[in-house]
Design a protein around this motif. Structure first.
Motif, PDB file in Angstrom:
ATOM      1  N   HIS A  41       0.834  -1.192   0.000  1.00  0.00           N
ATOM      2  CA  HIS A  41       0.000   0.000   0.000  1.00  0.00           C
ATOM      3  C   HIS A  41       0.875   1.250   0.000  1.00  0.00           C
ATOM      4  O   HIS A  41       2.032   1.229   0.420  1.00  0.00           O
ATOM      5  N   MET A  42       0.299   2.337  -0.482  1.00  0.00           N
ATOM      6  CA  MET A  42       1.031   3.600  -0.472  1.00  0.00           C
ATOM      7  C   MET A  42       1.306   4.031   0.963  1.00  0.00           C
ATOM      8  O   MET A  42       0.457   3.869   1.848  1.00  0.00           O
ATOM      9  N   GLN A  43       2.472   4.589   1.168  1.00  0.00           N
ATOM     10  CA  GLN A  43       2.893   4.971   2.516  1.00  0.00           C
ATOM     11  C   GLN A  43       1.986   6.092   3.035  1.00  0.00           C
ATOM     12  O   GLN A  43       1.755   7.096   2.362  1.00  0.00           O
ATOM     13  N   ALA A  44       1.467   5.916   4.238  1.00  0.00           N
ATOM     14  CA  ALA A  44       0.542   6.891   4.822  1.00  0.00           C
ATOM     15  C   ALA A  44       0.828   7.036   6.320  1.00  0.00           C
ATOM     16  O   ALA A  44       1.300   6.106   6.976  1.00  0.00           O
ATOM     17  N   LEU A  45       0.500   8.215   6.852  1.00  0.00           N
ATOM     18  CA  LEU A  45       0.669   8.478   8.285  1.00  0.00           C
ATOM     19  C   LEU A  45      -0.553   8.020   9.060  1.00  0.00           C
ATOM     20  O   LEU A  45      -1.683   8.080   8.551  1.00  0.00           O
ATOM     21  N   PRO A  46      -0.378   7.595  10.298  1.00  0.00           N
ATOM     22  CA  PRO A  46      -1.545   7.448  11.178  1.00  0.00           C
ATOM     23  C   PRO A  46      -2.250   8.804  11.275  1.00  0.00           C
ATOM     24  O   PRO A  46      -1.589   9.850  11.290  1.00  0.00           O
TER      25      PRO A  46
ATOM     26  N   ILE B 208       8.808  13.072   6.644  1.00  0.00           N
ATOM     27  CA  ILE B 208       7.396  12.725   6.865  1.00  0.00           C
ATOM     28  C   ILE B 208       7.135  11.427   6.113  1.00  0.00           C
ATOM     29  O   ILE B 208       7.226  11.383   4.883  1.00  0.00           O
ATOM     30  N   ALA B 209       6.847  10.369   6.842  1.00  0.00           N
ATOM     31  CA  ALA B 209       6.782   9.018   6.267  1.00  0.00           C
ATOM     32  C   ALA B 209       5.466   8.776   5.534  1.00  0.00           C
ATOM     33  O   ALA B 209       4.636   7.958   5.948  1.00  0.00           O
ATOM     34  N   ALA B 210       5.264   9.500   4.459  1.00  0.00           N
ATOM     35  CA  ALA B 210       4.040   9.352   3.674  1.00  0.00           C
ATOM     36  C   ALA B 210       4.281   9.896   2.277  1.00  0.00           C
ATOM     37  O   ALA B 210       5.214  10.658   2.038  1.00  0.00           O
ATOM     38  N   VAL B 211       3.433   9.485   1.355  1.00  0.00           N
ATOM     39  CA  VAL B 211       3.390  10.082   0.025  1.00  0.00           C
ATOM     40  C   VAL B 211       2.126  10.934  -0.038  1.00  0.00           C
ATOM     41  O   VAL B 211       1.205  10.750   0.777  1.00  0.00           O
TER      42      VAL B 211
END
Length: 400
Positions: free
Chosen positions: A214-219, A333-336
C-alpha cells in the motif's frame, strides 16, 4: 560439354499439365519465354536470363496474374505449393491477391503499438499515463517483438518476452502483458489475425506471489503535526499551501496541482472539479471547510501574475508531480501525497459515526456494485460538508 535443355512438350489437347517442369530444367533453361508447370503456374524466363514464377488464376470471375517470386529464391517445390494454395483459395471464393496485399501491409508489433497508443491517448487521464504505457513496451516488449510482424507473433514469443521479469517484477510484468494484449486485440479487431497470443499464457508463466504494497501513509493522529512541519518549513509558500489544501480536501495530488480559480465558488465554499480532471471521469463537488477557504485566500494574495491556476509556480506552470513527495521526504514525513487520503479514510472510520457511503463519496470513489450505484443518485454533498468540517476541526485540535 554443354548441357542441352529443351522446353517440355506441350500437353495433349484437352488435358491440363501437372508438374510438367523439372528442377533441372528450371535451373538451366536459357531460352526466353513462359513454361507451364500446372495449376496455372508458369516459369517466366527473361532475355536477360532472370527467372520468376507467374500464376494465372480466375479470381471471382476475372482472369488475373500473380507474381510468386523469383528463382532460385523461390524453388520449384515452394512455387508449386503456393500455386496450389492460391488455387484452392480462389475456388473457395477467396482472393489471393488481397491476401498478398494484406501480408505486405502487415505492420510490425512496434508499428501496431504506436497506432494503438495514438488511438488510446485522447482517453487517458494524463500525459504521464500515456508515457508510461509506451515506455514499458519500449523497455520490455519491443526488444523481442518490435520488428516481428503481428501475424507471426505466437504465445511462445509473448511468454519468452515476459518470463525474465514475471516473478522479479510482477506488477510491471502484469502491466506489460496487458499492454501487449491491448495491441494484439487491436490486430484481431481489424482482422489482421483471428487470435490473441496473450490468451491462455498465465498457466505457463505461473502464479505471482507478490505482496500487496500500500502507499505509505501516516496514522491520522500524526497528520496535523505533518501540516505544521510543512507550514514552518522553508518550502515555497505556494507548495506549502497546496499541501495543506490537499490534506484538508482529501483530494488527489493531480486534482490539487491542476486546480483552477474558475473551479472555485468562494462565496459558497465549493470546489467543483470537472469530469475531465477526475479519475472516474465524473464531475466532483468538494465542500470547503473554513480553513480550506483561508488557504485559498492566502493563495490569491501570493499570485501576482493572474495565473488561472490556484497554486502556480513562479514560472506560471503547475507544481510538478514529484515536488510534494520531495517536500515530505525532505522533512522525514513518512508518507506520500496520496497517502493522506488513506489517513483521512482511517480517521473517518475509526473516530466518527459518518456513514461509509458519505466517506466514500468524499473520496470520489466509484460504487462498484452496479445495483447499488443505480440507486445512488445523490452526491451526499451537505453530509459531506459536515464530514470535512469535522476533519478540519480534528486537525486543528491535534495541531495545537
Amino acid at each position: 560439354m554443354t548441357l542441352q535443355t529443351r522446353p517440355p512438350k506441350p500437353a495433349p489437347q484437352g488435358r491440363h499439365p501437372h508438374h510438367a517442369l523439372s528442377s533441372t530444367f528450371v535451373r538451366n533453361v536459357a531460352q526466353a519465354g513462359r513454361y507451364c508447370d500446372g495449376n496455372g503456374l508458369y516459369l517466366e524466363v527473361k532475355p536477360t536470363g532472370t527467372r520468376s514464377w507467374i500464376q494465372r488464376l480466375a479470381i471471382r470471375g476475372r482472369r488475373r496474374e500473380l507474381g510468386l517470386g523469383g528463382f532460385p529464391l523461390v524453388p520449384l517445390k515452394e512455387a508449386r505449393a503456393q500455386a496450389l494454395a492460391n488455387r484452392r483459395l480462389a475456388r473457395a471464393g477467396g482472393d489471393p491477391l488481397a491476401e498478398k496485399r494484406r501480408a505486405k501491409s502487415m505492420p510490425t508489433f512496434a508499428e501496431a503499438a504506436e497506432r494503438v497508443w495514438n488511438q488510446m491517448q485522447p482517453g487517458w487521464r494524463s500525459a504521464k499515463h500515456g508515457r508510461a504505457w509506451m515506455s514499458s513496451l519500449a523497455r520490455f516488449a519491443l526488444p523481442r517483438l518490435g520488428k516481428m510482424s503481428v501475424a507471426d507473433i505466437t504465445s511462445a514469443d509473448v511468454i519468452e518476452t515476459l518470463r525474465p521479469f514475471w516473478h522479479r517484477h510482477p506488477t510491471t510484468a502484469r502491466r506489460v502483458r496487458q499492454r501487449i494484449s491491448a495491441v494484439m486485440e487491436w490486430v484481431v479487431a481489424i482482422e489482421l489475425r483471428s487470435d490473441n497470443p496473450c490468451d491462455r499464457i498465465g498457466a505457463v508463466l505461473g502464479p505471482q506471489n507478490d505482496l500487496v504494497r500500500h502507499m505509505q501513509a501516516l496514522p491520522h493522529r500524526e497528520v496535523a503535526a505533518a501540516i505544521e512541519t510543512v507550514r514552518v518549513s522553508r518550502a515555497t509558500p505556494t507548495v506549502k499551501l497546496a499541501f495543506e489544501f490537499l490534506v484538508l480536501t482529501a483530494a488527489r495530488s493531480g486534482e490539487v496541482r491542476g486546480a483552477l480559480w474558475t473551479e472555485m465558488d468562494l462565496a459558497n465554499h465549493v470546489w467543483t472539479i470537472p469530469a475531465t480532471r477526475m479519475k472516474a471521469k465524473r464531475e466532483h463537488r468538494v465542500p470547503l471547510c473554513d480553513r480550506a477557504a483561508q488557504v485559498l485566500d492566502a493563495a490569491r494574495t501570493l499570485d501576482g501574475s493572474g495565473s488561472p491556476l490556484v497554486f502556480p509556480m513562479r514560472s506560471g506552470k503547475p507544481i510538478s508531480e514529484p515536488r510534494l513527495a520531495q517536500l515530505l521526504h525532505h522533512h522525514k514525513i513518512a508518507a506520500v501525497p496520496h497517502g493522506f487520503r488513506s489517513s483521512f479514510r482511517d480517521w473517518a472510520a475509526e473516530e466518527t459515526d459518518h456513514p461509509r457511503e458519505v466517506i466514500e463519496a468524499a473520496l470520489a470513489h466509484v460504487i462498484q456494485n452496479k445495483v447499488e450505484a443505480a440507486y445512488a443518485r445523490s452526491d451526499l454533498f451537505e453530509r459531506r460538508r459536515l464530514l470535512m468540517d469535522d476533519w478540519s476541526a480534528y486537525l486543528g485540535r491535534n495541531g495545537r
